[in-house]
Enzyme design. Sequence first.
Site, PDB file in Angstrom:
ATOM      1  N   ASP A  32     -24.955   4.121 -40.054  1.00 48.98           N
ATOM      2  CA  ASP A  32     -24.270   4.595 -38.841  1.00 48.98           C
ATOM      3  C   ASP A  32     -23.357   3.478 -38.345  1.00 48.98           C
ATOM      4  OD1 ASP A  32     -23.781   5.712 -36.104  1.00 48.98           O
ATOM      5  OD2 ASP A  32     -25.381   7.079 -36.697  1.00 48.98           O
ATOM      6  N   GLY A  37     -23.573   7.379 -32.161  1.00 51.34           N
ATOM      7  CA  GLY A  37     -25.023   7.339 -32.372  1.00 51.34           C
ATOM      8  C   GLY A  37     -25.681   6.266 -31.511  1.00 51.34           C
ATOM      9  N   ASP A  57     -19.353   1.669 -41.299  1.00 53.03           N
ATOM     10  CA  ASP A  57     -18.427   2.776 -41.059  1.00 53.03           C
ATOM     11  C   ASP A  57     -18.080   3.406 -42.408  1.00 53.03           C
ATOM     12  OD1 ASP A  57     -16.221   4.362 -40.658  1.00 53.03           O
ATOM     13  OD2 ASP A  57     -15.157   2.921 -39.383  1.00 53.03           O
ATOM     14  N   LYS A  92     -10.861  10.915 -39.754  1.00 50.87           N
ATOM     15  CA  LYS A  92     -11.124   9.995 -40.862  1.00 50.87           C
ATOM     16  C   LYS A  92     -12.534  10.153 -41.436  1.00 50.87           C
ATOM     17  CE  LYS A  92      -9.581   5.680 -40.611  1.00 50.87           C
ATOM     18  NZ  LYS A  92      -9.263   4.377 -39.965  1.00 50.87           N
ATOM     19  N   GLY A 103     -17.661  10.011 -53.884  1.00 48.26           N
ATOM     20  CA  GLY A 103     -17.495   9.006 -54.947  1.00 48.26           C
ATOM     21  C   GLY A 103     -18.808   8.297 -55.222  1.00 48.26           C
ATOM     22  N   ALA A 115     -22.546  18.018 -43.965  1.00 52.43           N
ATOM     23  CA  ALA A 115     -22.730  18.791 -42.737  1.00 52.43           C
ATOM     24  C   ALA A 115     -21.404  19.420 -42.346  1.00 52.43           C
ATOM     25  CB  ALA A 115     -23.221  17.867 -41.619  1.00 52.43           C
ATOM     26  N   TYR A 146     -11.381  18.078 -35.466  1.00 52.73           N
ATOM     27  CA  TYR A 146     -12.736  18.276 -35.987  1.00 52.73           C
ATOM     28  C   TYR A 146     -12.738  19.433 -36.989  1.00 52.73           C
ATOM     29  CZ  TYR A 146     -17.852  19.028 -35.758  1.00 52.73           C
ATOM     30  OH  TYR A 146     -19.190  19.175 -36.048  1.00 52.73           O
ATOM     31  N   THR A 176     -26.808  23.543 -32.162  1.00 48.26           N
ATOM     32  CA  THR A 176     -28.208  23.119 -32.298  1.00 48.26           C
ATOM     33  C   THR A 176     -28.562  22.211 -31.122  1.00 48.26           C
ATOM     34  OG1 THR A 176     -28.030  23.267 -34.697  1.00 48.26           O
ATOM     35  CG2 THR A 176     -29.839  21.945 -33.853  1.00 48.26           C
TER      36      THR A 176
END
Length: 327
Positions: A32, A37, A57, A92, A103, A115, A146, A176
Site C-alpha cells: 500500500d 489506506g 506505490d 494511474k 507483468g 478489483a 475512476y 460494499t
Amino acid sequence: MKKILITGAAGFLGSHLCDRFINEGFHVIAMDNLITGDLKNIEHLFKLEQFEFYHHDVTKFVHVPGKLDYILHFASPASPIDYLKIPIQTLKVGALGTHNLLGLAREKKARILIASTSEIYGDPLVHPQTEEYYGNVNTIGPRGVYDEAKRFQESITMAYHRFHGLETRIVRIFNTYGPRMRLNDGRVIPAFMGQALRGEDLTVFGDGSQTRSFCYVDDEIEGIYRLLMSDYSYPVNIGNPNEITIKDFAEEIIKLTGTTQKVIYKDLPQDDPLQRQPDISKAKEILGWEPKVGRAEGMKKTFDYFKTLSKKELKKTEHRDFSSRNK
Ligand code: UDP
C-alpha cells in the site's frame, strides 16, 4: 505455504482480504502507498510471521522476491471525494498499476484477480446490471477518472489473459460496507453514520430517489475468495441485490442510530448514477455464492464500529458537497 500479494492492503477491502487469506493459511504480502489506506486496519497482523508489509506505490515497478502464487489488485481510491482530490493517481493506479501487476503475475506465473466495479456500468440504462451490459459512462465527468481507469483495467487484464494465457479473474464490486470504512471518504454510509454520531442533520443528495444496493463486507470477501479459486476468467458481479432509495436509507439510519436529527437535501453530484442493483445470477451459478447478511444486521455491526472511534476522529470528517462544482 501459498503466497499471495494484496495491493491496497491497508484499505477497507484490502485489509479484510488480508485477514481472510491469513486465516486460510496463506503467506500474505501486503502492499500500500497509504494515500487513502490506513495502517491501523492491518496493524494487528504485523506480529505474524506469515505477514509482510511493503510501503510501495504500484504505479512504479513492483518487485517481490521469491515465488508468488496469487495477486489481488485492490489498490485504488474508491470514493467520489477521492477521485476529485487525486484524479491523476486514480487513473494511474488503474492503468499503470494494473499493467505492472499483470507483468509481475506473468513473471511469477501467478493467478491475478483485479478489483473492478459497478462504476464501469456508469449511470446504467439496463436494470439490474448484468455482466453483459456495456455501460453508460461520461468519460470526462468527475467520475470518469475512476470509471475509465477501471474499464481500461478490465481490457488490459483480458488482453493479458488472451495474448499471454495469464490466469486472470475480474470481480465487479458493487457498493460494499462494514467496519474499517473510512469515516471521511464521503460515501453515504460513513457520511450518515458520522452525522448521526456528531448530532448533525443527514445530507441526502438530490431528492433521494436514486437507489443503491449495499453488500456487507463479509459477503463480498467470500464472493471474491470463491472467484479467485474458480476457473472463470470473465467478469463477475459481486454485490447484494437488495435495493433501496437513498431517502429510505436515510430513514433507516435515523431509526438505527436513534438520532433526533432530520434529513436535509443538497444538490445531486454530477453523473451520480440514478439506480444500481447487481444481477448476481452468474455468481450464484458459477460460484454458488449469494449474500447472507441482511442490511439490518450489517448496518448495526458497522455502526458499532463507528461508535468505537474517538471524538477527535469523528471531527476530522470532511463534508462532501459538490454543488458548486456542478454548475
Ligand atoms: N449520498 C448522499 N449523501 C451523502 C453521501 C452520498 O445522499 O452524504 C448519495 C450519493 O449522491 C449517491 C449515494 O448516496 O447517490 C451513494 O453514494 P456513495 O458515494 O456512497 O457511493 P456511489 O455513488 O459511488 O455508489
